[in-house]
Design a protein around this motif. Structure first.
Motif, PDB file in Angstrom:
ATOM      1  N   SER A  94      -1.136  11.720 -16.755  1.00 35.71           N
ATOM      2  CA  SER A  94      -0.039  11.379 -16.062  1.00 35.71           C
ATOM      3  C   SER A  94       1.385  10.474 -16.538  1.00 35.71           C
ATOM      4  N   GLY A  95      -0.109  10.104 -17.734  1.00 38.45           N
ATOM      5  CA  GLY A  95       0.801   8.857 -18.519  1.00 38.45           C
ATOM      6  C   GLY A  95       1.070   9.040 -19.893  1.00 38.45           C
ATOM      7  N   LYS A 151       6.975  16.967 -10.418  1.00 38.54           N
ATOM      8  CA  LYS A 151       6.613  16.611 -11.435  1.00 38.54           C
ATOM      9  C   LYS A 151       5.560  16.275 -11.718  1.00 38.54           C
ATOM     10  N   ILE A 152       4.745  15.781 -10.484  1.00 34.95           N
ATOM     11  CA  ILE A 152       2.712  15.958  -9.997  1.00 34.95           C
ATOM     12  C   ILE A 152       2.186  17.425 -10.033  1.00 34.95           C
ATOM     13  N   ALA A 158       0.174  21.935 -16.804  1.00 34.78           N
ATOM     14  CA  ALA A 158       0.781  21.466 -18.339  1.00 34.78           C
ATOM     15  C   ALA A 158      -1.182  20.966 -18.079  1.00 34.78           C
ATOM     16  N   GLY A 159      -1.581  20.363 -17.783  1.00 26.64           N
ATOM     17  CA  GLY A 159      -2.718  19.723 -18.599  1.00 26.64           C
ATOM     18  C   GLY A 159      -3.926  20.931 -18.923  1.00 26.64           C
ATOM     19  N   VAL A 187       0.147  21.966  -5.664  1.00 30.41           N
ATOM     20  CA  VAL A 187      -0.944  21.172  -6.964  1.00 30.41           C
ATOM     21  C   VAL A 187      -1.978  22.386  -6.791  1.00 30.41           C
ATOM     22  N   LYS A 188      -2.731  23.006  -5.902  1.00 30.01           N
ATOM     23  CA  LYS A 188      -3.272  23.770  -5.476  1.00 30.01           C
ATOM     24  C   LYS A 188      -2.581  24.862  -5.452  1.00 30.01           C
TER      25      LYS A 188
END
Length: 239
Positions: A94-95, A151-152, A158-159, A187-188
């Motif tokens: 996230s950073g 974005k989350i 992406a992760g 997200v799920k």
């Protein structure tokens, strides 16, 4: 396949959420360990700022009173101990601080590899939880705003695409607000990796909400330091 991750995947396949009790070594409470034995599935161990030896002592104490898997949830590169069953290798996706994306990992890569410990790469996503978290301060990064769900979700995708085996949505230790259900569910829908959610989960209703939204692993730590009876209250949530 490594044992802890295999267990996580097996429970995910059965649609049965896991409870991970987070133990901060400098706030170690043996009563929490003993009570967690009958309810929890994993111990996560780690803290933001620890003195030398605290992690090792904590793991030794847990092992004397429990056979649950111990997974290191490292706050810095010194928090390694091969006696633990596994290590979450966190990348703060996230950073944008390269030290916490890859730099710190390079520093300890050989040490981790030589330990032959189970390593589970984890995409760590900080989400605003009502106050600035210790992780934000230490890593000099900002959490993602809870209103920018797209974005989350994109960060989680992406992760997973770059190989993260777990995705961890974190509101921060002692957060006044947990990760909300909309974020978790969105997200799920978009990832296949097991989803961990932690921060600000301090009641039966919140546990049930996080589970209903799709979390595969629910992490509770700070809340138990304040109210150990919460363990008894939530035991039916994990049956």
């Amino acid at each position: 396949m490594s044992l802890v991750y295999k267990k996580i995947l097996a429970q995910k396949k059965k649609n049965k959420p896991l409870l991970a009790v987070l133990i901060d070594p400098d706030k170690f409470n043996l009563d929490v360990v003993i009570k967690a034995n009958a309810i929890a599935h994993l111990f996560f161990v780690g803290g933001s700022v620890l003195k030398n030896g605290e992690l090792e002592n904590c793991i030794s104490k847990i092992k004397k009173h429990s056979k649950l898997p111990i997974v290191i949830f490292p706050g810095d590169t010194n928090q390694l101990d091969k006696r633990a069953d596994a290590l979450l290798l966190l990348s703060l996706i996230s950073g944008r601080n390269p030290d916490y994306l890859i730099g710190k990992h390079v520093e300890v890569a050989r040490k981790i590899k030589s330990s032959k410990q189970e390593v589970i790469s984890t995409g760590y996503i900080l989400i605003e939880g009502g106050k600035k978290s210790t992780t934000e301060k230490v890593s000099k990064t900002k959490s993602l705003t809870k209103n920018n769900i797209a974005k989350i979700v994109d960060t989680a995708i992406a992760g997973e695409l770059i190989g993260m085996k777990l995705i961890y949505l974190e509101a921060g230790s002692g957060a006044s607000k947990q990760v909300n259900s909309k974020i978790i569910s969105e997200v799920k829908k978009q990832i296949s990796a097991p989803l961990i959610v932690g921060g600000g989960i301090n009641s039966v209703d919140k546990v049930n909400e996080v589970i209903k939204s799709g979390a595969d692993i629910i992490v509770i730590g700070n809340a138990l330091e304040k109210n150990i009876s919460l363990l008894e209250d939530i035991k039916n949530c994990f049956k």
